[in-house]
Design an enzyme around this catalytic site. Sequence first.
Site, PDB file in Angstrom:
ATOM      1  CG  ASN A   8      -1.851   1.172   1.260  1.00 36.59           C
ATOM      2  OD1 ASN A   8      -2.057   1.852   0.256  1.00 36.59           O
ATOM      3  ND2 ASN A   8      -2.421   1.433   2.419  1.00 36.59           N
ATOM      4  CE  LYS A  10      -0.620   3.646   4.774  1.00 36.77           C
ATOM      5  NZ  LYS A  10      -0.561   3.948   6.224  1.00 36.77           N
ATOM      6  CG  HIS A  92      -6.217   1.934   5.092  1.00 36.95           C
ATOM      7  ND1 HIS A  92      -5.810   2.919   5.970  1.00 36.95           N
ATOM      8  CD2 HIS A  92      -5.152   1.105   4.938  1.00 36.95           C
ATOM      9  CE1 HIS A  92      -4.548   2.691   6.321  1.00 36.95           C
ATOM     10  NE2 HIS A  92      -4.132   1.603   5.718  1.00 36.95           N
ATOM     11  CD  GLU A  94      -3.614   5.903   6.365  1.00 39.36           C
ATOM     12  OE1 GLU A  94      -2.551   5.699   6.968  1.00 39.36           O
ATOM     13  OE2 GLU A  94      -3.720   5.808   5.124  1.00 39.36           O
ATOM     14  CD  GLU A 160      -6.092  -0.788   8.535  1.00 41.11           C
ATOM     15  OE1 GLU A 160      -5.001  -0.381   8.104  1.00 41.11           O
ATOM     16  OE2 GLU A 160      -7.156  -0.191   8.351  1.00 41.11           O
ATOM     17  N   GLY A 166       2.163   3.124  10.967  1.00 45.01           N
ATOM     18  CA  GLY A 166       3.011   4.292  10.795  1.00 45.01           C
ATOM     19  C   GLY A 166       3.595   4.828  12.083  1.00 45.01           C
ATOM     20  CB  SER A 205       5.046  -1.126  11.943  1.00 52.33           C
ATOM     21  OG  SER A 205       4.555   0.182  12.188  1.00 52.33           O
TER      22      SER A 205
END
Length: 245
Positions: A8, A10, A92, A94, A160, A166, A205
């Site tokens: 991914n 992003k 996701h 985000e 996730e 991150g 991560s």
Amino acid sequence: MKNLLALNWKMNKTPSEARSWAAELTERFEEGDAELAVMAPFVTIPTLAANLPAGVGLGAQDVSAHESGAYTGETSAAMLADLGVRYVVVGHSERREYHAESDATVAAKAKLAQANGVTPIVCVGEKLDVREKGEHVAYTLEQLAGSLDGVGADVVVAYEPVWAIGTGKTATADDAEELAAAIRTALEQRYGKRAADIRVLYGGSVKPDNIASICAKPNVNGALVGGASLKAADVLGMNDALKSS
């Protein structure tokens, strides 16, 4: 089944940067024990389609919940399919946080992806406060149920833990397995025998030095990779780690 590394990117890499990344990957890439697919920004998908090495698939990071029409800025599942996209990430963390996407929206996107021959990667996972309360399993399974409402078994699920995305923090392999096993049971209850063919990924991560231990767990079938997907050398390192594990 083969592990899947869903890379991914992003909001990173221009088309010219994507071309250079693909060229670097091609120099050393050998198909092994994992399937690789790049979850790319929309504008880089045509470039990758022309430059990825054989055996590496195309993916997208989002898709519209609408088939077509007056939805400025949206990209339909049919458009993705026409470009040769095999996978699309939906839900996701985000997207859920910054765009207020609900479980119902995620399910609508997943269903349209499937209707157009694109496999959705449905993301679920908890924030740190939920985990600290010991409610992470129940929370994630509730999110999963809503996000799979009406969705067929041709799906990938990515767990996730939001607190590990991150941040440099990584859930242990045992943490990943705890949720993957719970997700697997929920999938079996929903899809029956078809659940055996559904891959459950871990995302948060993931790096070359921890990918093998995470994917060695019986209910983890790959990873949704963020930062480590941006360097071809790291991707090759993860691919190699899974070959030798």
